[in-house]
Write a protein that holds these residues in place. Structure first.
Motif, PDB file in Angstrom:
ATOM      1  N   UNK A  92       0.812  -1.232   0.000  1.00  0.00           N
ATOM      2  CA  UNK A  92       0.000   0.000   0.000  1.00  0.00           C
ATOM      3  C   UNK A  92       0.842   1.277   0.000  1.00  0.00           C
ATOM      4  N   UNK A  93       2.096   1.178  -0.407  1.00  0.00           N
ATOM      5  CA  UNK A  93       2.928   2.348  -0.692  1.00  0.00           C
ATOM      6  C   UNK A  93       2.831   2.585  -2.196  1.00  0.00           C
ATOM      7  N   UNK A  94       2.531   3.817  -2.588  1.00  0.00           N
ATOM      8  CA  UNK A  94       2.445   4.154  -4.009  1.00  0.00           C
ATOM      9  C   UNK A  94       3.512   5.201  -4.321  1.00  0.00           C
ATOM     10  N   UNK A  95       4.536   4.809  -5.079  1.00  0.00           N
ATOM     11  CA  UNK A  95       5.574   5.770  -5.468  1.00  0.00           C
ATOM     12  C   UNK A  95       4.997   6.815  -6.431  1.00  0.00           C
ATOM     13  N   UNK A  96       5.193   8.096  -6.088  1.00  0.00           N
ATOM     14  CA  UNK A  96       4.672   9.166  -6.941  1.00  0.00           C
ATOM     15  C   UNK A  96       5.788  10.014  -7.553  1.00  0.00           C
ATOM     16  N   UNK A  97       7.007   9.886  -7.005  1.00  0.00           N
ATOM     17  CA  UNK A  97       8.131  10.710  -7.472  1.00  0.00           C
ATOM     18  C   UNK A  97       9.435  10.069  -7.015  1.00  0.00           C
ATOM     19  N   UNK A  98      10.532  10.647  -7.486  1.00  0.00           N
ATOM     20  CA  UNK A  98      11.838  10.224  -6.972  1.00  0.00           C
ATOM     21  C   UNK A  98      12.641  11.460  -6.616  1.00  0.00           C
ATOM     22  N   UNK A 103      15.868   7.786  -4.357  1.00  0.00           N
ATOM     23  CA  UNK A 103      14.912   7.252  -3.400  1.00  0.00           C
ATOM     24  C   UNK A 103      13.528   7.583  -3.947  1.00  0.00           C
ATOM     25  N   UNK A 104      12.536   6.805  -3.555  1.00  0.00           N
ATOM     26  CA  UNK A 104      11.174   7.019  -4.023  1.00  0.00           C
ATOM     27  C   UNK A 104      10.377   7.817  -2.998  1.00  0.00           C
ATOM     28  N   UNK A 105       9.620   8.759  -3.476  1.00  0.00           N
ATOM     29  CA  UNK A 105       8.703   9.512  -2.621  1.00  0.00           C
ATOM     30  C   UNK A 105       7.348   8.849  -2.804  1.00  0.00           C
ATOM     31  N   UNK A 106       6.802   8.366  -1.698  1.00  0.00           N
ATOM     32  CA  UNK A 106       5.596   7.534  -1.763  1.00  0.00           C
ATOM     33  C   UNK A 106       4.466   8.106  -0.919  1.00  0.00           C
ATOM     34  N   UNK A 107       3.259   7.773  -1.323  1.00  0.00           N
ATOM     35  CA  UNK A 107       2.098   7.963  -0.472  1.00  0.00           C
ATOM     36  C   UNK A 107       1.876   6.628   0.232  1.00  0.00           C
ATOM     37  N   UNK A 108       1.771   6.677   1.549  1.00  0.00           N
ATOM     38  CA  UNK A 108       1.563   5.479   2.352  1.00  0.00           C
ATOM     39  C   UNK A 108       0.077   5.380   2.672  1.00  0.00           C
ATOM     40  N   UNK A 116       3.196  10.953   3.563  1.00  0.00           N
ATOM     41  CA  UNK A 116       4.267  10.960   2.575  1.00  0.00           C
ATOM     42  C   UNK A 116       5.508  10.395   3.236  1.00  0.00           C
ATOM     43  N   UNK A 117       6.144   9.440   2.561  1.00  0.00           N
ATOM     44  CA  UNK A 117       7.346   8.815   3.084  1.00  0.00           C
ATOM     45  C   UNK A 117       8.366   8.660   1.965  1.00  0.00           C
ATOM     46  N   UNK A 118       9.628   8.705   2.331  1.00  0.00           N
ATOM     47  CA  UNK A 118      10.716   8.456   1.395  1.00  0.00           C
ATOM     48  C   UNK A 118      11.106   6.995   1.567  1.00  0.00           C
ATOM     49  N   UNK A 119      11.243   6.289   0.451  1.00  0.00           N
ATOM     50  CA  UNK A 119      11.561   4.864   0.484  1.00  0.00           C
ATOM     51  C   UNK A 119      12.877   4.608  -0.240  1.00  0.00           C
ATOM     52  N   UNK A 120      13.771   3.891   0.443  1.00  0.00           N
ATOM     53  CA  UNK A 120      15.060   3.496  -0.130  1.00  0.00           C
ATOM     54  C   UNK A 120      14.934   2.067  -0.640  1.00  0.00           C
ATOM     55  N   UNK A 122      17.051   0.109  -2.011  1.00  0.00           N
ATOM     56  CA  UNK A 122      18.212  -0.740  -1.722  1.00  0.00           C
ATOM     57  C   UNK A 122      18.123  -1.378  -0.336  1.00  0.00           C
ATOM     58  N   UNK A 123      17.736  -0.595   0.653  1.00  0.00           N
ATOM     59  CA  UNK A 123      17.690  -1.110   2.024  1.00  0.00           C
ATOM     60  C   UNK A 123      16.294  -1.570   2.439  1.00  0.00           C
ATOM     61  N   UNK A 124      15.274  -1.121   1.721  1.00  0.00           N
ATOM     62  CA  UNK A 124      13.899  -1.445   2.099  1.00  0.00           C
ATOM     63  C   UNK A 124      13.374  -0.580   3.227  1.00  0.00           C
ATOM     64  N   UNK A 125      14.130   0.452   3.614  1.00  0.00           N
ATOM     65  CA  UNK A 125      13.708   1.341   4.702  1.00  0.00           C
ATOM     66  C   UNK A 125      12.844   2.472   4.165  1.00  0.00           C
ATOM     67  N   UNK A 126      11.885   2.885   4.992  1.00  0.00           N
ATOM     68  CA  UNK A 126      11.102   4.068   4.664  1.00  0.00           C
ATOM     69  C   UNK A 126      11.264   5.088   5.779  1.00  0.00           C
ATOM     70  N   UNK A 127      11.135   6.349   5.407  1.00  0.00           N
ATOM     71  CA  UNK A 127      11.338   7.456   6.334  1.00  0.00           C
ATOM     72  C   UNK A 127      10.158   8.408   6.228  1.00  0.00           C
ATOM     73  N   UNK A 128       9.514   8.672   7.364  1.00  0.00           N
ATOM     74  CA  UNK A 128       8.370   9.569   7.413  1.00  0.00           C
ATOM     75  C   UNK A 128       8.784  10.989   7.020  1.00  0.00           C
ATOM     76  N   UNK A 129       7.932  11.657   6.214  1.00  0.00           N
ATOM     77  CA  UNK A 129       8.190  13.042   5.826  1.00  0.00           C
ATOM     78  C   UNK A 129       7.062  13.966   6.278  1.00  0.00           C
ATOM     79  N   UNK A 130       5.810  13.603   5.965  1.00  0.00           N
ATOM     80  CA  UNK A 130       4.696  14.507   6.266  1.00  0.00           C
ATOM     81  C   UNK A 130       3.398  13.720   6.461  1.00  0.00           C
TER      82      UNK A 130
END
Length: 142
Positions: A92-98, A103-108, A116-120, A122-130
């Motif tokens: 249920x993460x939808x990449x909308x930009x890079x 890294x992918x900018x996704x809607x969670x 909005x979260x940034x997804x890496x 390579x590592x499979x980690x996501x980071x909260x943005x907004x």
């Protein structure tokens, strides 16, 4: 909230209409935030001139938003969001930009209101943005 996309250097150039929005939402089984729909109806593959933002004590910017179409072809939202389209992408993460570092900018969509979260990939980690797409846009600066 009406956003002046041109103030971020995003030119008006889009063929997206409500039919396309509905088709993509149906294909991905999500309802996009109004502010994101407004962006893709203004510019369906925007490359903002002003889009630097911070997360987790890091700073990055948007390289490009993916083309908004229900066609599954490279560099489109449907291509990235297809099953197994991105290795390690959480459900249920939808990449909308890079961003500038690929890294992918996704809607969670695992939240009641998509965050909005940034997804890496390579590592499979996501980071909260907004907490919302509108809040994400409010973080953009030069």
């Amino acid at each position: 909230m009406t956003i002046d996309w041109e103030s971020f250097g995003i030119e008006k150039k889009s063929s997206v209409d409500s039919r396309i929005v509905s088709a993509v939402q149906k294909k991905l089984n999500v309802i996009f935030p109004d502010s994101y729909v407004d962006l893709v109806m203004h510019s369906d593959s925007a490359c903002p001139e002003i889009s630097t933002f911070e997360y987790q004590k890091e700073e990055t910017c948007i390289s490009e938003f993916f083309e908004f179409t229900d066609e599954v072809r490279q560099f489109t939202i449907s291509w990235y969001a297809r099953p197994h389209g991105v290795f390690n992408l959480p459900e249920r993460f939808v990449p909308i930009a890079r961003d500038a570092g690929d890294y992918l900018i996704c809607l969670n969509f695992n939240k009641s209101s998509p965050t909005v979260e940034v997804f890496d990939p390579a590592s499979g980690q996501s980071f909260f943005v907004a907490n919302s797409f509108s809040e994400f846009v409010s973080l953009w600066h030069e």
